[in-house]
Design a protein around this motif. Structure first.
Motif, PDB file in Angstrom:
ATOM      1  N   THR A 256      25.890  55.513  54.702  1.00 34.03           N
ATOM      2  CA  THR A 256      25.967  55.987  53.310  1.00 34.03           C
ATOM      3  C   THR A 256      24.834  56.928  52.932  1.00 34.03           C
ATOM      4  O   THR A 256      24.926  57.629  51.914  1.00 34.03           O
ATOM      5  N   GLY A 257      23.764  56.933  53.726  1.00 34.60           N
ATOM      6  CA  GLY A 257      22.601  57.728  53.372  1.00 34.60           C
ATOM      7  C   GLY A 257      21.828  57.166  52.198  1.00 34.60           C
ATOM      8  O   GLY A 257      21.032  57.870  51.562  1.00 34.60           O
ATOM      9  N   LYS A 258      22.031  55.878  51.916  1.00 38.92           N
ATOM     10  CA  LYS A 258      21.374  55.235  50.788  1.00 38.92           C
ATOM     11  C   LYS A 258      20.501  54.072  51.262  1.00 38.92           C
ATOM     12  O   LYS A 258      20.726  53.511  52.342  1.00 38.92           O
ATOM     13  N   THR A 259      19.545  53.726  50.416  1.00 35.79           N
ATOM     14  CA  THR A 259      18.774  52.522  50.659  1.00 35.79           C
ATOM     15  C   THR A 259      19.652  51.307  50.374  1.00 35.79           C
ATOM     16  O   THR A 259      20.379  51.275  49.381  1.00 35.79           O
ATOM     17  N   VAL A 260      19.575  50.306  51.267  1.00 39.16           N
ATOM     18  CA  VAL A 260      20.360  49.087  51.111  1.00 39.16           C
ATOM     19  C   VAL A 260      19.387  47.921  50.924  1.00 39.16           C
ATOM     20  O   VAL A 260      18.480  47.725  51.743  1.00 39.16           O
ATOM     21  N   VAL A 261      19.575  47.159  49.848  1.00 45.08           N
ATOM     22  CA  VAL A 261      18.736  46.002  49.565  1.00 45.08           C
ATOM     23  C   VAL A 261      19.619  44.765  49.519  1.00 45.08           C
ATOM     24  O   VAL A 261      20.555  44.699  48.722  1.00 45.08           O
ATOM     25  N   VAL A 262      19.343  43.811  50.408  1.00 47.95           N
ATOM     26  CA  VAL A 262      20.097  42.553  50.456  1.00 47.95           C
ATOM     27  C   VAL A 262      19.133  41.427  50.101  1.00 47.95           C
ATOM     28  O   VAL A 262      18.106  41.258  50.759  1.00 47.95           O
ATOM     29  N   LYS A 263      19.463  40.648  49.065  1.00 44.68           N
ATOM     30  CA  LYS A 263      18.494  39.726  48.471  1.00 44.68           C
ATOM     31  C   LYS A 263      18.963  38.270  48.508  1.00 44.68           C
ATOM     32  O   LYS A 263      20.147  37.986  48.404  1.00 44.68           O
ATOM     33  N   THR A 264      17.985  37.373  48.663  1.00 47.64           N
ATOM     34  CA  THR A 264      18.168  35.973  48.298  1.00 47.64           C
ATOM     35  C   THR A 264      17.359  35.764  47.020  1.00 47.64           C
ATOM     36  O   THR A 264      16.819  36.722  46.456  1.00 47.64           O
ATOM     37  N   ALA A 265      17.234  34.521  46.584  1.00 45.48           N
ATOM     38  CA  ALA A 265      16.430  34.260  45.392  1.00 45.48           C
ATOM     39  C   ALA A 265      14.952  34.533  45.630  1.00 45.48           C
ATOM     40  O   ALA A 265      14.195  34.769  44.679  1.00 45.48           O
ATOM     41  N   HIS A 266      14.514  34.524  46.913  1.00 41.20           N
ATOM     42  CA  HIS A 266      13.082  34.631  47.191  1.00 41.20           C
ATOM     43  C   HIS A 266      12.728  35.693  48.227  1.00 41.20           C
ATOM     44  O   HIS A 266      11.535  35.928  48.463  1.00 41.20           O
ATOM     45  N   SER A 267      13.689  36.316  48.872  1.00 42.56           N
ATOM     46  CA  SER A 267      13.391  37.269  49.930  1.00 42.56           C
ATOM     47  C   SER A 267      14.387  38.422  49.898  1.00 42.56           C
ATOM     48  O   SER A 267      15.380  38.393  49.171  1.00 42.56           O
ATOM     49  N   ALA A 268      14.100  39.442  50.707  1.00 39.02           N
ATOM     50  CA  ALA A 268      14.991  40.600  50.750  1.00 39.02           C
ATOM     51  C   ALA A 268      14.862  41.321  52.080  1.00 39.02           C
ATOM     52  O   ALA A 268      13.801  41.301  52.718  1.00 39.02           O
ATOM     53  N   VAL A 269      15.960  41.961  52.479  1.00 35.87           N
ATOM     54  CA  VAL A 269      15.981  42.890  53.603  1.00 35.87           C
ATOM     55  C   VAL A 269      16.234  44.272  53.014  1.00 35.87           C
ATOM     56  O   VAL A 269      17.162  44.450  52.219  1.00 35.87           O
ATOM     57  N   ILE A 270      15.409  45.240  53.368  1.00 35.71           N
ATOM     58  CA  ILE A 270      15.531  46.584  52.826  1.00 35.71           C
ATOM     59  C   ILE A 270      15.716  47.567  53.965  1.00 35.71           C
ATOM     60  O   ILE A 270      14.824  47.736  54.802  1.00 35.71           O
TER      61      ILE A 270
END
Length: 284
Positions: A256-270
């Protein structure tokens, strides 16, 4: 500013082996790991160290030696009769210095302790905890003491964060480098606070990086794709045995050419085009 690195279990294992091949003994690395744990915690009151049969247990025995050298007499609880080579060395050394040994077969063996150190299972563990090891995890979780997990919370998969039964820690002291599983799956719900201690191992590969959790809102702007981990896994139909959130997030960012942020309540993958970061509000 150099960001802390986050690695796979395999990278950490190979980097550890390379350090040993380069002349640093495995026993010395175990001592450094134990010293890192010792410096991360203010050890007061009654201290119990609950040990498994691998090198994670060995870290516990090495920690017992350091505690004894600093005026603290720990009680060692062995959940198994097995030892790693270096673990056996430090066990005998700890006992010769005056460590006490507790009987884990007794009811509520950890009652009355102020600090309990979890040295049951390391980052290489996968599957489900059972038998005496499961009982040990449950006893730690029920004891009411301040719980410190050595390297990772026992029962948590170091690559995926998955856990059916695991130790709930007040503090997790990561050794060498943070592992990706500490930010994924169930791990954020078992870790109270976490820090990493450097023991002089040069990583063979740079894989991922740790970002300050307070910077997360910056990455969520600029038309980023933001979703919960649950929604992300459902979208990609990720089930048991095929949990690879970082790779999928990076692929979506590339597509997509975009930043992807995947979150839990306390952490994230960017996933940010070229790089992949982890962040968590429990890291200090």
């Amino acid at each position: 500013m150099t960001l802390p690195q986050v690695v796979t279990v395999q990278n950490m294992r190979e980097s550890d082996a390379a350090a040993i091949a380069g002349g640093v003994s495995s026993a010395e690395l175990m001592h450094r790991a134990a010293l890192g744990i010792y410096k991360a915690v203010r050890f007061t009151g009654r201290v119990a160290i609950v040990c498994g049969g691998g090198n994670n247990g060995g870290d516990g025995y090495a920690l017992a030696c350091i505690l004894l050298e600093n005026g603290v007499t720990p009680v060692i609880f062995r959940v198994t009769e097995s030892f790693s080579k270096d673990g056996l060395y430090y066990y005998h050394k700890a006992m010769s210095k005056g460590a006490e040994e507790g009987d884990f077969r007794l009811p509520s063996p950890l009652d009355g302790f102020d600090i309990v150190v979890d040295c049951l299972l390391g980052t290489g563990f996968h599957g489900e905890v059972g038998g005496e090891m499961q009982r040990a995890v449950e006893e730690i979780n029920a004891c009411g003491a301040y719980v410190v997990s050595a390297d990772i919370n026992s029962g948590v998969n170091g690559d995926t964060g998955e856990a059916a039964v695991a130790v709930n820690s007040d503090l997790t002291v990561s050794i060498g480098a943070f592992k990706i599983g500490m930010f994924l799956g169930d791990a954020p719900y078992y870790i109270g606070m976490m820090k990493n201690v450097d023991i002089g191992i040069e990583l063979l590969r740079q894989e991922f990086y740790l970002m300050d959790y307070e910077q997360l809102p910056f990455f969520e702007g600029y038309d980023a794709i933001v979703m919960s981990e649950e929604d992300f896994c459902e979208r990609y139909d990720l089930g048991d045995g095929e949990f690879d959130l970082p790779t999928c997030a990076a692929r979506l960012s590339d597509d997509t050419g975009k930043t992807v942020v995947v979150k839990t309540a306390h952490s994230a993958v960017i996933a940010d085009i070229q790089y992949l970061y982890f962040a968590a509000d429990y890291v200090f």
